[in-house]
Each structure stands twice: as C-alpha cells, then as structure tokens.
Design a protein around this motif. Structure first.
Motif: not given
Length: 201
Positions: A114-127
């Motif tokens: 959910k944190l990733l979903h609500l924070n697109p900048l976070l989801a876009a980071l290389p993993r």
C-alpha cells in the motif's frame, strides 16, 4: 493506567532495551518508511534498527509529502529493498561505488504494498532483494513464506552483504531480547503450543 514507557525505545521502562541497542556506523544510509499501524506494535523492529544505526532515519506515514527530498540525499543512490521480478541481488560495494540509500518499507506485506501504491516515487525506484533462504529468528509470528524476515533482520542481512566483512549482528541483540521477553511473558507451554515446532521436550 498505562505503564511508564521509555521515550527512546518505546518499551515499558521495566523492559527497556536501550542498554542493548548498539551505535553502528554504516556506509549505506538506511531510510525506513513505517506504516502507522506498526508504531505501537510490541515488536517494532524498524525502530530498533533506526536507533542502532547512526546513518539511518525512520519516517512514519502512509503518504510522504517530502519523499523527493528523502530519496535524494547528496552522495547516495536510492534503491528499494522489496521483492520484484527485476530486483537486483545485493552485492558487496566495489571500489568507487556510490553508497546506497537503502529504502525499507516497514509493515505487513499488504501494508508495505500500500505504501508503494500511495507513493509512486517509491514504487518507481530500482529494486534490490536479499538472497533466498534467509531464516528468521522471529519465532512469534508465522512467516508468510520461506525467506520472510522481520525488518531489522532484513536490514542486517543486507548490510552484511554490502559492507562485508563488517558485521551488523549487534543490531539483533535487542531484537532477540525482545523475542525472549515475549516468550517469557506468554509462558513456555503456551509458546510451544502456538509457535513451537510440535516436539515435546
């Protein structure tokens, strides 16, 4: 009436863990993004990690308005520690590598997603991801699958890989004391019935 609480580790003062929390330096900067539901959890391992690492920051929330600033400290490159098909395995720093800002979401898998979903900048980071097969010492919660670690265990495992031969095992001291305290509080018989391996001593 609530019991007196240590303002630092947030444990009851009778069970304060501060004496066991180390003060460790790391080349890697660790940013812990904690879902609010974890703050009052008895086993708040993200807080233990943040207190034990000098180069760490703990931020609580669901939507992080200043995320762009948090993800771009000068001199670091940000990576999200979270599973994905394209996640790169963590490896030891090579000479000349820019140190990582290791971003670690803290919460159940559902809350972390959910944190990733609500924070697109976070989801876009290389993993980046940990090697398979990590065994959790977290004996109080049924792991959702093999390799499922508590937040502090995941951070220790990541730093042990990236900053070898440095050791970050001391970060697990307060965590282990916390587990032992919880087992003692519930009683050995209840622990074995609910969390043991099924064998009778």
């Amino acid at each position: 009436m609530s019991r007196p609480q240590c303002p630092r580790c947030l444990r009851p003062t009778t069970h304060c863990l501060c004496a066991l929390i180390p003060s460790l330096d790391s080349r890697t900067r660790v940013l812990l993004l904690q879902h609010p539901s974890e703050v009052s959890h008895a086993l708040n391992t993200a807080r233990l990690a943040a207190l034990g690492l000098n180069n760490a920051q703990l931020v609580v929330g669901e939507v992080f308005d200043d995320l762009a600033t948090l993800l771009n400290p000068p001199g670091y490159q940000a990576r999200l520690l979270f599973p994905a098909d394209d996640a790169q395995p963590l490896q030891v720093y090579a000479p000349g590598d820019l140190p990582l800002l290791l971003v670690v979401p803290d919460g159940t898998w559902r809350k972390a997603r959910k944190l990733l979903h609500l924070n697109p900048l976070l989801a876009a980071l290389p993993r980046v991801a940990l090697a398979d097969g990590g065994i959790s010492r977290y004996r109080l919660r049924k792991a959702p699958g093999p390799g499922a670690l508590s937040t502090v265990e995941a951070i220790v495992q990541a730093l042990q890989v990236m900053e070898a031969p440095a050791s970050f095992e001391l970060l697990l001291k307060p965590f282990e004391a916390l587990i032992e305290g919880q087992i003692a509080a519930m009683g050995e018989e209840v622990f074995q019935r609910n969390h043991g391996d099924g064998r009778q001593e």
